[in-house]
Scaffold this active site. Structure first.
Site, PDB file in Angstrom:
ATOM      1  N   SER A  50      15.810 -16.190  36.751  1.00  0.00           N
ATOM      2  CA  SER A  50      14.436 -16.629  37.013  1.00  0.00           C
ATOM      3  C   SER A  50      13.655 -16.803  35.712  1.00  0.00           C
ATOM      4  O   SER A  50      14.030 -16.267  34.665  1.00  0.00           O
ATOM      5  CB  SER A  50      13.714 -15.604  37.895  1.00  0.00           C
ATOM      6  N   ASP A  83      15.974 -20.232  38.429  1.00  0.00           N
ATOM      7  CA  ASP A  83      15.180 -19.887  39.612  1.00  0.00           C
ATOM      8  C   ASP A  83      13.692 -19.837  39.264  1.00  0.00           C
ATOM      9  O   ASP A  83      13.301 -19.256  38.245  1.00  0.00           O
ATOM     10  CB  ASP A  83      15.683 -18.497  40.073  1.00  0.00           C
ATOM     11  N   HIS A  84      12.862 -20.432  40.115  1.00  0.00           N
ATOM     12  CA  HIS A  84      11.396 -20.350  39.978  1.00  0.00           C
ATOM     13  C   HIS A  84      10.891 -20.782  38.600  1.00  0.00           C
ATOM     14  O   HIS A  84      10.038 -20.102  37.993  1.00  0.00           O
ATOM     15  CB  HIS A  84      10.900 -18.928  40.251  1.00  0.00           C
ATOM     16  N   HIS A 204      14.001 -17.490  50.336  1.00  0.00           N
ATOM     17  CA  HIS A 204      13.631 -16.613  49.224  1.00  0.00           C
ATOM     18  C   HIS A 204      13.196 -15.270  49.788  1.00  0.00           C
ATOM     19  O   HIS A 204      12.955 -15.124  50.980  1.00  0.00           O
ATOM     20  CB  HIS A 204      12.485 -17.243  48.409  1.00  0.00           C
ATOM     21  N   VAL A 227      18.734 -13.407  46.670  1.00  0.00           N
ATOM     22  CA  VAL A 227      18.516 -11.955  46.703  1.00  0.00           C
ATOM     23  C   VAL A 227      18.394 -11.422  45.268  1.00  0.00           C
ATOM     24  O   VAL A 227      19.269 -11.664  44.430  1.00  0.00           O
ATOM     25  CB  VAL A 227      19.676 -11.214  47.402  1.00  0.00           C
TER      26      VAL A 227
HETATM   27  O1  G3H Z   1      14.134 -16.283  43.973  1.00  0.00           O
HETATM   28  C1  G3H Z   1      14.563 -15.137  44.159  1.00  0.00           C
HETATM   29  C2  G3H Z   1      14.385 -14.459  45.406  1.00  0.00           C
HETATM   30  O2  G3H Z   1      13.517 -15.092  46.236  1.00  0.00           O
HETATM   31  C3  G3H Z   1      14.569 -13.004  45.454  1.00  0.00           C
HETATM   32  O3  G3H Z   1      13.678 -12.320  46.298  1.00  0.00           O
HETATM   33  O4  G3H Z   1      13.673 -10.094  45.205  1.00  0.00           O
HETATM   34  O5  G3H Z   1      12.799 -10.384  47.466  1.00  0.00           O
HETATM   35  O6  G3H Z   1      15.234 -10.588  47.057  1.00  0.00           O
HETATM   36  P1  G3H Z   1      13.870 -10.755  46.514  1.00  0.00           P
HETATM   37 ZN    ZN Z   2      12.229 -16.566  45.112  1.00  0.00          ZN
END
Ligand code: G3H
Ligand code: ZN
Length: 288
Positions: A50, A83-84, A204, A227
């Site tokens: 991320s 990610d993100h 997500h 996750v």
């Molecule tokens: O983008 C990553 C996820 O949405 C992780 O979410 O930490 O609640 O598993 P989480």
């Molecule tokens: Zn996420």
């Protein structure tokens, strides 16, 4: 060497009616553990990094190179995903570092801005053979995201048409960084989004969803399951136990190694749940 593209993994999962696990890396031990977990159950996995994790390291390239090397030595297919990401620049750097896919997350921006930046990244990414994920609506608990946010199916359809993205993150009741697994997913809403949106859907905040809930979501149309927090709970729990039990412990390899083992075990369990067929999911729902 078993690098594989995100698109190939996601397409294969959709065809098989199962999910693809996308597990977040914080540091190299996470990458090693996630791949170890995938190897234990003989299933593919997406290693994802991320923007927040990149910020923690101060730069993308060193941790990205570690992920790439771990992936290349895996005996199961492993893809690399950003990610993100909130900036085009970070997406470009991830591509240069050999990542297979990126999520451009402009969901906190106004609609027209989100569409514009996402469409731009989609055109750029497709030229480079990347799989592009984006978000409409808000998954609770991250930045501008609020708990209880929901994706509107008609807006989701328009967003995909206007941007050309390959995968869509939707808000259906999960919330980022939950430490309990009691989120209730709106499966009716998921079915309505699924009916309108042709591209793979991404869940997500899956740490807050039970194994049974994840299985039901996959059955109802989710393909990529993200996750992170579950793995951090496992890692930190193991480290905390060791450090609490032994005040004289100073070798990081001892406690980081225990954290890595704990993540590998949890990753193996998660990947098993996410890679189940519908029939296998039904069996699992009864015992989760
Ligand atoms: O983008 C990553 C996820 O949405 C992780 O979410 O930490 O609640 O598993 P989480
Ligand atoms: Zn996420």
């Amino acid at each position: 060497m078993t690098r594989v593209g995100t698109r190939a993994l996601i397409d294969a999962s959709r065809t098989a009616g199962i999910g693809t696990a996308a597990l977040n890396v914080i540091q190299i031990e996470h990458a090693e553990a996630i791949v170890e977990g995938a190897e234990r159950v003989g299933a593919p996995v997406i290693l994802q990094l991320s923007e927040n994790a990149v910020r923690y390291h101060g730069a993308l390239e060193p941790i990205a190179a570690a992920c790439r090397n771990v992936a290349e030595q895996a005996s199961v297919p492993v893809a690399l995903h950003l990610d993100h990401a909130t900036t085009a620049e970070l997406c470009h750097r991830a591509a240069d570092a050999g990542f297979d896919s990126v999520m451009i997350d402009a969901s906190a921006a106004p609609w027209s801005e989100n569409v514009a930046i996402t469409a731009e990244i989609a055109v750029w990414g497709h030229d480079r053979g990347l799989w592009i994920e984006a978000e409409i609506g808000e998954v609770g608990g991250k930045g501008a995201h609020v708990t209880g946010a929901r994706t509107d199916p008609v807006q989701a359809e328009r967003f995909v048409e206007q941007t050309g993205v390959d995968g869509l993150a939707i808000a259906i009741g999960s919330s980022h960084a939950m430490r309990t697994r009691d989120a209730t997913l709106d499966l009716d809403l998921l079915a309505r989004i699924r009916a309108r949106v042709a591209v793979p859907l991404v869940l997500h905040g899956s740490s807050g969803v039970s194994d049974a809930g994840i299985a039901e979501a996959i059955d109802a149309g989710i393909t990529k399951v993200n996750v992170a927090t579950q793995l951090n709970i496992a890692f930190t729990g193991a480290v905390r136990t060791l450090l609490t039990d032994d005040a004289g412990l100073v070798d990081p390899r001892t406690y980081l190694g225990a954290g890595r083992d704990a993540v590998a075990r949890r990753a193996a369990e998660l990947i098993t749940t996410i890679n189940r067929t519908h029939a296998q999911q039904e069996e699992k729902v009864g015992i989760a």
